[in-house]
Scaffold this active site. Structure first.
Site, PDB file in Angstrom:
ATOM      1  N   LYS A 176     -49.964 -13.660 -16.453  1.00 47.69           N
ATOM      2  CA  LYS A 176     -49.271 -13.900 -15.164  1.00 47.69           C
ATOM      3  C   LYS A 176     -47.892 -14.222 -15.542  1.00 47.69           C
ATOM      4  CE  LYS A 176     -51.779 -18.331 -14.451  1.00 47.69           C
ATOM      5  NZ  LYS A 176     -50.491 -19.134 -14.653  1.00 47.69           N
TER       6      LYS A 176
ATOM      7  N   GLY B 128     -57.070 -20.074 -20.610  1.00 44.02           N
ATOM      8  CA  GLY B 128     -56.672 -21.368 -21.093  1.00 44.02           C
ATOM      9  C   GLY B 128     -57.120 -22.262 -19.999  1.00 44.02           C
ATOM     10  N   SER B 129     -56.105 -23.369 -19.924  1.00 48.12           N
ATOM     11  CA  SER B 129     -56.255 -24.530 -19.152  1.00 48.12           C
ATOM     12  C   SER B 129     -54.966 -24.998 -18.379  1.00 48.12           C
ATOM     13  CB  SER B 129     -56.662 -25.643 -20.211  1.00 48.12           C
ATOM     14  OG  SER B 129     -55.595 -26.092 -21.207  1.00 48.12           O
TER      15      SER B 129
ATOM     16  N   GLY C 213     -49.933 -37.809 -24.450  1.00 52.17           N
ATOM     17  CA  GLY C 213     -49.272 -38.868 -24.014  1.00 52.17           C
ATOM     18  C   GLY C 213     -48.635 -39.538 -25.156  1.00 52.17           C
TER      19      GLY C 213
ATOM     20  N   GLU D 132     -47.541 -38.426 -28.078  1.00 56.21           N
ATOM     21  CA  GLU D 132     -46.229 -37.469 -28.350  1.00 56.21           C
ATOM     22  C   GLU D 132     -44.927 -37.753 -27.432  1.00 56.21           C
ATOM     23  OE1 GLU D 132     -47.519 -33.915 -29.355  1.00 56.21           O
ATOM     24  OE2 GLU D 132     -48.949 -34.438 -30.790  1.00 56.21           O
TER      25      GLU D 132
ATOM     26  N   HIS E 248     -55.310 -23.969 -32.509  1.00 57.67           N
ATOM     27  CA  HIS E 248     -55.644 -23.319 -33.336  1.00 57.67           C
ATOM     28  C   HIS E 248     -57.073 -22.892 -33.304  1.00 57.67           C
ATOM     29  CE1 HIS E 248     -55.230 -27.446 -34.276  1.00 57.67           C
ATOM     30  NE2 HIS E 248     -56.424 -27.580 -34.735  1.00 57.67           N
TER      31      HIS E 248
ATOM     32  N   HIS F 245     -47.159 -34.419 -59.104  1.00 59.84           N
ATOM     33  CA  HIS F 245     -46.646 -35.720 -59.105  1.00 59.84           C
ATOM     34  C   HIS F 245     -44.926 -35.510 -58.996  1.00 59.84           C
ATOM     35  CE1 HIS F 245     -45.760 -39.859 -59.834  1.00 59.84           C
ATOM     36  NE2 HIS F 245     -44.862 -39.432 -60.674  1.00 59.84           N
TER      37      HIS F 245
END
Ligand code: FAD
Length: 466
Positions: free
Chosen positions: A34, A145-146, A186, A188, A322, A445
């Site tokens: 969309k 999604g959300s 929040g 980040e 992911h 190392h």
């Protein structure tokens, strides 16, 4: 009417990855989106723009606070916010255009518009100009999604009471930003604006930040974020926000019911996301969402309607890009008759602050609750040569392994580059590795990954350097 083997609704990381994998497997594939740009929440207003700003703001913080340690004198570090935002926007547009190219390369037909079911195998696409067309498809993957959760008593105004989307594009540095919710988003965004000069107060209902993380790790994480100047009000609930002349008065209540007020100019409400099925016409195919608004699926991502599948944030599980991608690949393989699979025990969860927090598997609290006997190995970044060279010595790696078999059950990091280091833990868990397997693996190392090996050795109390 256009006909396809598979039609994907939603071009986020779940949807576009599913479409590519379907096309790779020889299925005639369409994708409906969309928004004018492909890539979903993640690319447009999520993972990518937030990481771009975290990177830029970290440079500012380093220049202001740590260059001196290297003998580099800088004075008057000025930030041109519009350049910083422009850089972020360019990264987003490069990547969203990249997804468009991937669709072309894989001969996936892109339909721009709102997709809604007419029947289980028939979808209407309504373009922004109102025109409609219908497509037919043997299988449909819902990957819609959300969307951000809006608190009913504190509606967003798009300016000073905002969601993460607006907090990614504030036109100037807030004087005082109050963040509601101490989850990944929040913290980040709080770190970005704190590093750029805002006073930041984080209000959290729970007694700790990142409640999904191992308690010891989240407590250590809290201490380091506090030392960078962020303030926290744990076990506080926001009850109201009053706005007057552009200034906000935020009322919070502590666990004893005592009310406090905070004056601020911006409030970011980041209390989670909800599955997005608005306008999808699920009722037209007799598909119902559960009480949290999510679409129920079986182990093969099939909904209760034959031929209709669902993946990503719109179904159960961690709301992570992911995870959506993994499901996208798996569902395509299942539709093509192959054995698609996602190992939900080995999905990493990361907070990209500095230090970063990264985890995979179970926490100590979860193992205790499940009555599983475990061993624990911890090792700090402090003595590690590479961490010292980086000037980032805060944090630790913590490995939890099953007492009887030594199989790794949980892998937790708070520290520099934890987001990259966690890949070793994810791979170890995917292969059912033991802490002994990590010990026997050569680690270059000097690298931060040596902290992982030391933590694995600490499981049997034999860390070499401490
Ligand atoms: P989405 O990415 O939400 O994509 C769904 C797409 O479907 C959207 O483009 C939408 O426009 C479209 N759509 C919806 N309905 C229709 C319809 N009816 N017709 C056509 N199109 C439709 N996750 C991480 O793993 N790492 C991170 O660092 C990270 N950072 C984040 C930072 C922020 C600020 C936010 C908000 C989220 C972050 N996330 C992160 C979460 C991540 O963005 C989501 O988990 C991921 O995008 C989910 O992918 P998805 O494909 O399921 O859905």
């Amino acid at each position: 009417m256009a006909q396809f083997d598979v039609t994907v609704i939603g071009a986020g990381p779940g949807g576009y990855v599913a479409a590519i994998r379907c096309a790779q497997l020889g299925l005639k594939t369409a994708i409906i989106e969309k928004e004018s740009r492909l890539g979903g929440t993640c690319l447009r207003v999520g993972c990518i723009p937030s990481k771009a700003l975290l990177e830029s703001s970290e440079r500012v913080y380093q220049a202001k606070h740590h260059f001196q340690e290297h003998g580099i004198a800088v004075s008057g570090v000025d930030v041109d916010l519009s350049v910083m935002m422009g850089r972020k926007d360019k990264i987003v547009s490069d990547l969203t255009s990249g997804v468009k190219l991937l669709m072309q390369k894989n001969k996936i037909q892109v339909f721009e518009g709102m997709g809604s079911f007419v029947g289980p195998q028939k979808i209407q696409v309504q373009a922004a100009d109102g025109s409609t067309q219908e497509i037919e498809s043997k299988s449909v993957i819902i990957a819609t999604g959300s969307a951000v959760i809006e608190l009913p008593h504190v509606p967003f105004d798009g300016e000073s009471i905002v969601s993460s989307t607006e907090a990614l594009a504030f036109p100037e540095v807030p004087k005082h930003l109050v963040v509601i919710g101490a989850g990944a988003v929040g913290l980040e965004m709080g770190c970005v604006w704190s590093r750029l000069g805002a006073k930041v107060t984080v209000v959290e209902l729970f007694d700790r930040i990142t409640p999904f993380a191992d308690k010891q790790i989240s407590e250590l994480f809290l201490r380091t974020l506090k030392s960078q100047g962020l303030s926290f009000m744990l076990e506080h609930k926001m009850t109201s926000v009053q706005k007057k002349d552009g200034q906000l008065t935020i009322e919070v209540e502590d666990k004893a019911g005592q009310k406090h007020t905070i004056e601020a100019d911006r409030v970011l409400v980041s209390v989670g996301r909800r599955a997005y099925t608005d306008g999808l016409g699920l009722d037209k195919i007799g598909l119902q969402t559960d009480k949290r608004g999510k679409i129920s699926i079986n182990k093969h991502f099939q909904t209760s309607v034959a031929g209709v599948y669902a993946i990503g944030d719109v179904v159960d599980g961690p709301m992570l890009a992911h995870k959506a991608e993994d499901e996208g690949m798996a569902v395509a393989e299942i539709i093509a008759g192959l054995p698609g699979h996602v190992n939900y025990d080995a999905i990493p969860n990361i907070v990209y602050t500095d230090p970063e927090l990264a985890m995979v598997g179970q926490t100590e609290e979860q193992l205790k609750e499940a009555g599983i006997a475990y061993k624990v190995g911890r090792y700090k970044f402090g003595p590690n040569g590479r961490a010292k060279a980086l000037g980032q010595t805060e944090g630790m790696v913590k490995i939890l392994s099953e007492a009887s078999t030594d199989r790794i059950l949980g892998f937790h990091i708070v520290g520099p580059r934890a987001s990259e280091l966690i890949a070793e833990g994810v791979l170890a868990m995917e292969f059912g590795a033991s802490s002994e397997d990590i010990v026997r693996t050569s680690h270059a190392h000097p690298t931060l990954s040596e902290v992982i090996r030391e933590a694995a050795m600490a499981v049997d109390k034999r860390a070499i350097h401490g």
